[in-house]
Design a protein around this motif. Sequence first.
Motif, PDB file in Angstrom:
ATOM      1  N   HIS A 135     -22.680  22.560 -18.237  1.00 28.53           N
ATOM      2  CA  HIS A 135     -22.742  22.131 -16.784  1.00 28.53           C
ATOM      3  C   HIS A 135     -21.572  21.418 -16.333  1.00 28.53           C
ATOM      4  O   HIS A 135     -20.911  20.655 -17.139  1.00 28.53           O
ATOM      5  CB  HIS A 135     -24.239  21.175 -16.647  1.00 28.53           C
ATOM      6  CG  HIS A 135     -25.271  21.826 -16.854  1.00 28.53           C
ATOM      7  ND1 HIS A 135     -26.096  22.262 -15.509  1.00 28.53           N
ATOM      8  CD2 HIS A 135     -25.903  22.550 -17.888  1.00 28.53           C
ATOM      9  CE1 HIS A 135     -27.315  22.697 -16.130  1.00 28.53           C
ATOM     10  NE2 HIS A 135     -27.285  23.029 -17.309  1.00 28.53           N
ATOM     11  N   PRO A 136     -21.286  21.826 -15.157  1.00 24.69           N
ATOM     12  CA  PRO A 136     -20.004  20.997 -14.709  1.00 24.69           C
ATOM     13  C   PRO A 136     -20.196  19.659 -14.534  1.00 24.69           C
ATOM     14  O   PRO A 136     -21.300  19.097 -14.479  1.00 24.69           O
ATOM     15  CB  PRO A 136     -19.931  21.679 -13.246  1.00 24.69           C
ATOM     16  CG  PRO A 136     -21.010  22.306 -12.966  1.00 24.69           C
ATOM     17  CD  PRO A 136     -21.803  22.762 -14.315  1.00 24.69           C
ATOM     18  N   ALA A 137     -19.326  18.868 -14.489  1.00 18.26           N
ATOM     19  CA  ALA A 137     -19.286  17.326 -14.563  1.00 18.26           C
ATOM     20  C   ALA A 137     -19.653  17.084 -13.018  1.00 18.26           C
ATOM     21  O   ALA A 137     -19.938  15.829 -13.018  1.00 18.26           O
ATOM     22  CB  ALA A 137     -17.690  16.824 -14.856  1.00 18.26           C
ATOM     23  N   ALA A 138     -19.238  17.717 -11.962  1.00 16.92           N
ATOM     24  CA  ALA A 138     -19.459  17.520 -10.823  1.00 16.92           C
ATOM     25  C   ALA A 138     -20.068  18.532 -10.091  1.00 16.92           C
ATOM     26  O   ALA A 138     -19.766  20.048 -10.296  1.00 16.92           O
ATOM     27  CB  ALA A 138     -18.151  17.188  -9.895  1.00 16.92           C
ATOM     28  N   PRO A 139     -20.986  18.505  -8.926  1.00 16.01           N
ATOM     29  CA  PRO A 139     -21.431  19.704  -8.326  1.00 16.01           C
ATOM     30  C   PRO A 139     -20.321  20.748  -7.606  1.00 16.01           C
ATOM     31  O   PRO A 139     -19.431  20.013  -6.936  1.00 16.01           O
ATOM     32  CB  PRO A 139     -22.413  19.296  -7.465  1.00 16.01           C
ATOM     33  CG  PRO A 139     -21.839  17.807  -6.949  1.00 16.01           C
ATOM     34  CD  PRO A 139     -21.399  17.305  -8.283  1.00 16.01           C
ATOM     35  N   SER A 140     -20.782  21.779  -7.457  1.00 13.42           N
ATOM     36  CA  SER A 140     -19.499  22.525  -6.596  1.00 13.42           C
ATOM     37  C   SER A 140     -20.014  22.577  -5.156  1.00 13.42           C
ATOM     38  O   SER A 140     -21.227  21.756  -4.797  1.00 13.42           O
ATOM     39  CB  SER A 140     -19.933  24.302  -6.966  1.00 13.42           C
ATOM     40  OG  SER A 140     -21.468  24.684  -6.721  1.00 13.42           O
ATOM     41  N   SER A 141     -19.111  23.068  -4.554  1.00 12.81           N
ATOM     42  CA  SER A 141     -19.302  23.152  -2.962  1.00 12.81           C
ATOM     43  C   SER A 141     -20.490  23.565  -2.394  1.00 12.81           C
ATOM     44  O   SER A 141     -21.120  23.148  -1.418  1.00 12.81           O
ATOM     45  CB  SER A 141     -18.265  23.670  -2.153  1.00 12.81           C
ATOM     46  OG  SER A 141     -18.367  25.265  -2.408  1.00 12.81           O
TER      47      SER A 141
END
Length: 213
Positions: A4-10
């Motif tokens: 999972h990415p460390a931060a949300p996508s746009s």
Amino acid sequence: MIRHPAAPSSRTRIRRLPERAHYDAETIHAIVDASPICNIAFQIDGGVHALPCTHWREGEYLHIHGARASRMFKALTTSEACVTIALADGLVLARSAMHHSMNYRSAVIYGRFELIDDPEKKRRSLQALIDGLYPGRWSSLRPITDKELNATSVLRIPLTEAAAKIRNQGVKDEPADLNWPAWAGVIPLKTVPGEACMAEDSVESTLPRIRLG
């Protein structure tokens, strides 16, 4: 391994009430597991559709199944889709109409579905669906035939681009309204199995176990 990415996508970043947002895999997986039904939005020939579908999770993927000839399934493997899940956990009654609310858990997943072609992987995935709802039931059933398996498609979408939004709190009234003589509080909502109705021609009378929530 999918991470999972460390931060949300746009497109997964929650802008309205961001304090209710969750992007960690554990929270998202728990919401996916708690509901047997999701809604999938997709496009066919320029038209937008949103249909409910039974789903289940295996690891980092949400799975669905259906008829091999389904137009929906063909569209899901060739274009982007959006999957939503929502669970109502409680009715929040305030002293004013505009402060009534609802406790809930929800998740939104973006991406593209992929087809599981390998027959044995497909068979194991369908077993995960049955045993996930009715623990241990697969082994007691008439084995699925090759014809049935060939007529069924199983798709999966990664849970990497996803966000959860949760409300789990009490009433938030205006201070000036606290003495207003109207009942305020939370009424919990739960999904529970009803009384089973056995088929008249069932040769087995023992009720299987059921997993809900």
